[in-house]
Motif scaffolding. Structure first.
Motif, PDB file in Angstrom:
ATOM      1  N   ASP A  53       0.860  -1.181   0.000  1.00  0.00           N
ATOM      2  CA  ASP A  53       0.000   0.000   0.000  1.00  0.00           C
ATOM      3  C   ASP A  53       0.897   1.231   0.000  1.00  0.00           C
ATOM      4  O   ASP A  53       1.074   1.894   1.023  1.00  0.00           O
ATOM      5  N   SER A  54       1.478   1.517  -1.141  1.00  0.00           N
ATOM      6  CA  SER A  54       2.427   2.624  -1.267  1.00  0.00           C
ATOM      7  C   SER A  54       1.951   3.605  -2.333  1.00  0.00           C
ATOM      8  O   SER A  54       1.142   3.246  -3.198  1.00  0.00           O
ATOM      9  N   PRO A  55       2.459   4.837  -2.301  1.00  0.00           N
ATOM     10  CA  PRO A  55       2.045   5.802  -3.323  1.00  0.00           C
ATOM     11  C   PRO A  55       2.288   5.311  -4.749  1.00  0.00           C
ATOM     12  O   PRO A  55       1.500   5.578  -5.647  1.00  0.00           O
ATOM     13  N   PHE A  56       3.418   4.591  -4.963  1.00  0.00           N
ATOM     14  CA  PHE A  56       3.742   4.064  -6.285  1.00  0.00           C
ATOM     15  C   PHE A  56       4.141   2.592  -6.156  1.00  0.00           C
ATOM     16  O   PHE A  56       5.036   2.261  -5.369  1.00  0.00           O
ATOM     17  N   THR A 102      -1.030   3.498  -8.642  1.00  0.00           N
ATOM     18  CA  THR A 102      -0.860   4.773  -7.964  1.00  0.00           C
ATOM     19  C   THR A 102      -1.932   4.949  -6.898  1.00  0.00           C
ATOM     20  O   THR A 102      -3.137   4.892  -7.204  1.00  0.00           O
ATOM     21  N   ALA A 103      -1.495   5.123  -5.646  1.00  0.00           N
ATOM     22  CA  ALA A 103      -2.391   5.483  -4.542  1.00  0.00           C
ATOM     23  C   ALA A 103      -3.565   4.521  -4.421  1.00  0.00           C
ATOM     24  O   ALA A 103      -4.710   4.938  -4.244  1.00  0.00           O
ATOM     25  N   GLU A 104      -3.295   3.222  -4.493  1.00  0.00           N
ATOM     26  CA  GLU A 104      -4.316   2.190  -4.295  1.00  0.00           C
ATOM     27  C   GLU A 104      -3.968   1.395  -3.051  1.00  0.00           C
ATOM     28  O   GLU A 104      -2.794   1.233  -2.694  1.00  0.00           O
ATOM     29  N   THR A 105      -4.979   0.856  -2.386  1.00  0.00           N
ATOM     30  CA  THR A 105      -4.762   0.006  -1.222  1.00  0.00           C
ATOM     31  C   THR A 105      -5.531  -1.297  -1.412  1.00  0.00           C
ATOM     32  O   THR A 105      -6.516  -1.366  -2.151  1.00  0.00           O
ATOM     33  N   GLU A 157       8.176  -1.172  -4.681  1.00  0.00           N
ATOM     34  CA  GLU A 157       7.461  -0.349  -3.702  1.00  0.00           C
ATOM     35  C   GLU A 157       8.209   0.959  -3.559  1.00  0.00           C
ATOM     36  O   GLU A 157       9.395   0.970  -3.205  1.00  0.00           O
ATOM     37  N   GLY A 193       7.648   7.761  -3.737  1.00  0.00           N
ATOM     38  CA  GLY A 193       7.281   8.858  -4.624  1.00  0.00           C
ATOM     39  C   GLY A 193       8.431   9.228  -5.517  1.00  0.00           C
ATOM     40  O   GLY A 193       9.485   8.587  -5.526  1.00  0.00           O
TER      41      GLY A 193
END
Length: 221
Positions: free
Chosen positions: A167-170, A196-199, A217, A220
């Motif tokens: 669960d990371s920005p990219f 991008t920005a998904e969990t 992982e 940014g």
């Protein structure tokens, strides 16, 4: 957002007469696309295919973190720091070009060589070059590239096995072999996904064969 890129849409390069085929996921060399320059820290994700005896003669790099994953065959590496190594499937090779380094990459074996090479932008330029090979990295063991603020996860999934993606920005996923499902999308060997920005995203191996994934992982750009 999950942006799936198909293997067949990669930019083709290399030099067929010299036994080199290249497939580029990002702008590379003469293949320039201003909308496809990088994702997170990743600047390049190249699939290289070298015939026996083929290779890249000595060439320079600087201000780049270079990570290589061999799919099949053996990669011979030599660089200007005096290091020489043989990289095989299951090994992670990491060359930090830093302020500048020169290296040679060749297929000195009798079988075809296929490898995935990924270039990452450093957080800061300069410094001294460094080199490491992790032989036979264990499944699910992350490899940190602190100079780029990134972690590489290597995953080998049996049929129907699933793995949670960071669960990371990219997050960048490259399918090395086999077939997976990301939510409603199915990806096969050579396909990739830029997340991008998904969990809560999971990768599930589908079909009768195992799947092998490279998962980046990143915090940014």
């Amino acid at each position: 957002m999950i942006d799936v890129r198909r293997s067949g849409d990669r930019y083709r390069g290399g030099e067929a007469a010299a036994g080199i085929e290249s497939f580029h996921a990002f702008s590379f060399g003469p293949h320039y696309d201003p909308d496809n320059l990088r994702f997170g820290a990743i600047l390049a994700c190249n699939e290289e295919r070298l015939a026996p005896g083929a290779g890249f003669d000595e060439h320079p790099h600087s201000h780049t973190e270079i990570v290589t994953w061999v799919v099949e065959g053996e990669l011979t590496h030599r660089d200007s720091t005096g290091r020489e190594s043989l990289v095989r499937p299951g090994d992670v090779q990491h060359l930090s070009a830093a302020g500048g380094v020169r290296h040679v990459e060749r297929n000195d074996g009798q079988a075809p060589l296929v490898f995935i090479q990924m270039w990452l932008a450093p957080l800061a330029p300069g410094g001294d070059p460094s080199y490491a090979v992790i032989h036979g990295i264990a499944d699910s063991t992350p490899y940190e590239i602190p100079g780029a603020g990134a972690l590489l996860h290597t995953r080998r999934l049996t049929p129907d096995e699933r793995t949670a993606l960071p669960d990371s920005p990219f997050v960048y996923v490259h399918v090395v072999r086999g077939e997976i499902r990301l939510r409603e999308e199915r990806l096969t060997a050579g396909d990739s996904a830029r997340i991008t920005a998904e969990t809560g995203v999971e990768a599930v191996a589908v079909g009768d064969a195992s799947a092998e994934l490279l998962v980046w992982e990143m915090a940014g750009e």
